[in-house]
Design an enzyme around this catalytic site. Structure first.
Site, PDB file in Angstrom:
ATOM      1  N   LYS A  61      -7.133   0.942  -6.651  1.00 44.04           N
ATOM      2  CA  LYS A  61      -7.877  -0.045  -7.437  1.00 44.04           C
ATOM      3  C   LYS A  61      -7.654   0.183  -8.935  1.00 44.04           C
ATOM      4  CE  LYS A  61     -11.896   1.161  -5.656  1.00 44.04           C
ATOM      5  NZ  LYS A  61     -11.495   2.289  -4.777  1.00 44.04           N
TER       6      LYS A  61
ATOM      7  N   ARG B  34     -20.303  -1.873  -4.005  1.00 40.54           N
ATOM      8  CA  ARG B  34     -19.990  -0.894  -2.965  1.00 40.54           C
ATOM      9  C   ARG B  34     -21.025  -0.871  -1.858  1.00 40.54           C
ATOM     10  NH1 ARG B  34     -16.764   2.890  -6.394  1.00 40.54           N
ATOM     11  NH2 ARG B  34     -16.248   4.521  -4.935  1.00 40.54           N
TER      12      ARG B  34
ATOM     13  N   ARG C 202      -3.836  14.100  -6.805  1.00 39.85           N
ATOM     14  CA  ARG C 202      -4.379  13.757  -8.135  1.00 39.85           C
ATOM     15  C   ARG C 202      -5.277  14.877  -8.670  1.00 39.85           C
ATOM     16  NH1 ARG C 202      -8.145   8.562  -8.933  1.00 39.85           N
ATOM     17  NH2 ARG C 202      -9.449   9.789  -7.523  1.00 39.85           N
TER      18      ARG C 202
ATOM     19  N   ARG D 264      -8.776  15.009  -9.280  1.00 40.47           N
ATOM     20  CA  ARG D 264      -9.941  14.746 -10.148  1.00 40.47           C
ATOM     21  C   ARG D 264     -11.097  15.629  -9.666  1.00 40.47           C
ATOM     22  NH1 ARG D 264     -11.334   8.518 -10.198  1.00 40.47           N
ATOM     23  NH2 ARG D 264     -12.830   9.094  -8.577  1.00 40.47           N
TER      24      ARG D 264
ATOM     25  N   ARG E  72     -16.635  10.878   0.732  1.00 40.45           N
ATOM     26  CA  ARG E  72     -16.458   9.555   0.095  1.00 40.45           C
ATOM     27  C   ARG E  72     -15.960   8.527   1.105  1.00 40.45           C
ATOM     28  NH1 ARG E  72     -12.643  11.534  -4.484  1.00 40.45           N
ATOM     29  NH2 ARG E  72     -12.346   9.348  -5.072  1.00 40.45           N
TER      30      ARG E  72
HETATM   31  P1  AP5 Z   1      -6.336   5.017  -7.932  1.00 38.41           P
HETATM   32  O1  AP5 Z   1      -5.648   3.848  -8.497  1.00 38.41           O
HETATM   33  O2  AP5 Z   1      -7.124   5.896  -8.848  1.00 38.41           O
HETATM   34  O3  AP5 Z   1      -7.236   4.557  -6.702  1.00 38.41           O
HETATM   35  P2  AP5 Z   1      -8.733   4.049  -6.728  1.00 38.41           P
HETATM   36  O4  AP5 Z   1      -8.854   3.098  -5.585  1.00 38.41           O
HETATM   37  O5  AP5 Z   1      -9.122   3.593  -8.085  1.00 38.41           O
HETATM   38  O6  AP5 Z   1      -9.396   5.452  -6.351  1.00 38.41           O
HETATM   39  P3  AP5 Z   1     -10.606   6.224  -6.964  1.00 38.41           P
HETATM   40  O7  AP5 Z   1     -10.585   7.578  -6.285  1.00 38.41           O
HETATM   41  O8  AP5 Z   1     -10.619   6.216  -8.437  1.00 38.41           O
HETATM   42  O9  AP5 Z   1     -11.727   5.335  -6.377  1.00 38.41           O
HETATM   43  P4  AP5 Z   1     -13.161   5.659  -6.058  1.00 38.41           P
HETATM   44  O10 AP5 Z   1     -13.625   4.388  -5.520  1.00 38.41           O
HETATM   45  O11 AP5 Z   1     -13.413   6.872  -5.228  1.00 38.41           O
HETATM   46  O12 AP5 Z   1     -13.657   6.142  -7.495  1.00 38.41           O
HETATM   47  P5  AP5 Z   1     -14.634   5.481  -8.535  1.00 38.41           P
HETATM   48  O13 AP5 Z   1     -14.206   5.948  -9.848  1.00 38.41           O
HETATM   49  O14 AP5 Z   1     -14.809   4.036  -8.296  1.00 38.41           O
HETATM   50  O15 AP5 Z   1      -5.239   5.875  -7.134  1.00 38.41           O
HETATM   51  C1  AP5 Z   1      -5.549   7.123  -6.598  1.00 38.41           C
HETATM   52  C2  AP5 Z   1      -4.311   8.026  -6.722  1.00 38.41           C
HETATM   53  O16 AP5 Z   1      -3.251   7.482  -5.950  1.00 38.41           O
HETATM   54  C3  AP5 Z   1      -3.777   8.144  -8.161  1.00 38.41           C
HETATM   55  O17 AP5 Z   1      -3.347   9.452  -8.388  1.00 38.41           O
HETATM   56  C4  AP5 Z   1      -2.579   7.156  -8.183  1.00 38.41           C
HETATM   57  O18 AP5 Z   1      -1.589   7.540  -9.095  1.00 38.41           O
HETATM   58  C5  AP5 Z   1      -2.103   7.227  -6.740  1.00 38.41           C
HETATM   59  N1  AP5 Z   1      -1.499   5.973  -6.285  1.00 38.41           N
HETATM   60  C6  AP5 Z   1      -1.955   4.705  -6.525  1.00 38.41           C
HETATM   61  N2  AP5 Z   1      -1.166   3.803  -5.938  1.00 38.41           N
HETATM   62  C7  AP5 Z   1      -0.194   4.501  -5.286  1.00 38.41           C
HETATM   63  C8  AP5 Z   1       0.924   4.111  -4.481  1.00 38.41           C
HETATM   64  N3  AP5 Z   1       1.203   2.833  -4.228  1.00 38.41           N
HETATM   65  N4  AP5 Z   1       1.697   5.088  -3.965  1.00 38.41           N
HETATM   66  C9  AP5 Z   1       1.423   6.400  -4.212  1.00 38.41           C
HETATM   67  N5  AP5 Z   1       0.398   6.827  -4.975  1.00 38.41           N
HETATM   68  C10 AP5 Z   1      -0.407   5.889  -5.501  1.00 38.41           C
HETATM   69  O19 AP5 Z   1     -16.017   6.170  -8.111  1.00 38.41           O
HETATM   70  C11 AP5 Z   1     -16.228   7.557  -8.240  1.00 38.41           C
HETATM   71  C12 AP5 Z   1     -17.676   7.868  -7.886  1.00 38.41           C
HETATM   72  O20 AP5 Z   1     -18.556   7.196  -8.819  1.00 38.41           O
HETATM   73  C13 AP5 Z   1     -18.157   7.393  -6.503  1.00 38.41           C
HETATM   74  O21 AP5 Z   1     -17.849   8.318  -5.486  1.00 38.41           O
HETATM   75  C14 AP5 Z   1     -19.662   7.253  -6.755  1.00 38.41           C
HETATM   76  O22 AP5 Z   1     -20.316   8.492  -6.726  1.00 38.41           O
HETATM   77  C15 AP5 Z   1     -19.729   6.710  -8.172  1.00 38.41           C
HETATM   78  N6  AP5 Z   1     -19.705   5.219  -8.210  1.00 38.41           N
HETATM   79  C16 AP5 Z   1     -18.730   4.438  -8.759  1.00 38.41           C
HETATM   80  N7  AP5 Z   1     -19.021   3.132  -8.582  1.00 38.41           N
HETATM   81  C17 AP5 Z   1     -20.198   3.095  -7.905  1.00 38.41           C
HETATM   82  C18 AP5 Z   1     -20.984   2.038  -7.396  1.00 38.41           C
HETATM   83  N8  AP5 Z   1     -20.615   0.741  -7.549  1.00 38.41           N
HETATM   84  N9  AP5 Z   1     -22.120   2.352  -6.747  1.00 38.41           N
HETATM   85  C19 AP5 Z   1     -22.514   3.633  -6.585  1.00 38.41           C
HETATM   86  N10 AP5 Z   1     -21.802   4.682  -7.025  1.00 38.41           N
HETATM   87  C20 AP5 Z   1     -20.652   4.422  -7.689  1.00 38.41           C
END
Ligand code: AP5
Length: 183
Positions: free
Chosen positions: A13, A88, A127, A129, A140
């Site tokens: 995403k 979410r 990655r 993080r 997650r």
């Molecule tokens: P990336 O593009 O970062 O994927 P993403 O879907 O954005 O993954 P995230 O881990 O950032 O999503 P998330 O939903 O867990 O985190 P968020 O910040 O929203 O890609 C991931 C990796 O893969 C990267 O290294 C990239 O380079 C690689 N990659 C991408 N495409 C590729 C490809 N085609 N081939 C190979 N490699 C590839 O949320 C974090 C936390 O915040 C949550 O757990 C929660 O605690 C909180 N939070 C956030 N939003 C909410 C909400 N709405 N409600 C409640 N809690 C929330």
């Protein structure tokens, strides 16, 4: 254009989201980025959110809805917005519907990134993080299945859902996204 990116953690995403906002000139609204900003700034919300994020749980619906409400009230969303990592839960999706109705900004499209869990695990472990250790990733994914996956049907019923295969070359995936958004 007003869109939502839906998909499991690590489904791409954030990565594809950057390309989408550059291509379509819309605002990038990532609740994860906002929360990580609060953690870095050491605010009271950040201190609380860090514990929740490190455990792989979700921050409360009330807090994230408040964040999104504030963000969508800013002037840079006038050309459109892309919500990344929000909604979410069903409560967040229903809250978003109400908010967008009040703002008179309907959703044009919900892009669902389809990626299998094996690929996700390997991407996130690479990655590294703060919340990318094996135990937290499993949590997650569990939370995603229980709370977020039902939104696929929610948006399918609303007629806004488009599914994109999120595996393979990044340029290829972006071409699929453009094809989905431009039709
Ligand atoms: P990336 O593009 O970062 O994927 P993403 O879907 O954005 O993954 P995230 O881990 O950032 O999503 P998330 O939903 O867990 O985190 P968020 O910040 O929203 O890609 C991931 C990796 O893969 C990267 O290294 C990239 O380079 C690689 N990659 C991408 N495409 C590729 C490809 N085609 N081939 C190979 N490699 C590839 O949320 C974090 C936390 O915040 C949550 O757990 C929660 O605690 C909180 N939070 C956030 N939003 C909410 C909400 N709405 N409600 C409640 N809690 C929330």
């Amino acid at each position: 254009m007003n869109i939502v990116l839906l998909g499991a953690p690590g489904s791409g995403k954030g990565t594809q989201g950057e390309r989408i906002v550059a291509q379509y000139g819309i605002a990038h609204v990532s609740t994860g980025d906002v929360l990580r900003g609060e953690v870095q700034a050491g605010t009271a919300l950040g201190v609380e959110a860090k514990k929740i994020m490190d455990a792989g749980e979700l921050v409360s619906d009330e807090i994230v809805l408040g964040m999104v409400r504030e963000r969508l009230g800013r002037p840079d969303v006038s050309k459109g917005f892309m919500l990344d990592g929000f909604p979410r839960t069903l409560a967040q999706a229903e809250g978003l519907d109400r908010l967008l109705q009040q703002l008179g900004k309907p959703l044009d499209c919900v892009l669902f990134f389809d990626v299998d869990y094996e690929e996700i695990m390997s991407r996130l472990l690479d990655r590294g993080r703060a919340d990318d250790n094996e135990e937290t990733i499993r949590k997650r994914l569990e939370v995603y299945e229980a709370e977020t996956e039902p939104l696929i049907d929610f948006y399918r019923r609303q007629g806004t859902l488009k599914k994109v295969k999120g595996v393979g070359d990044m340029d290829e995936i972006f071409n699929r996204i453009r094809a989905a958004l431009d039709t």
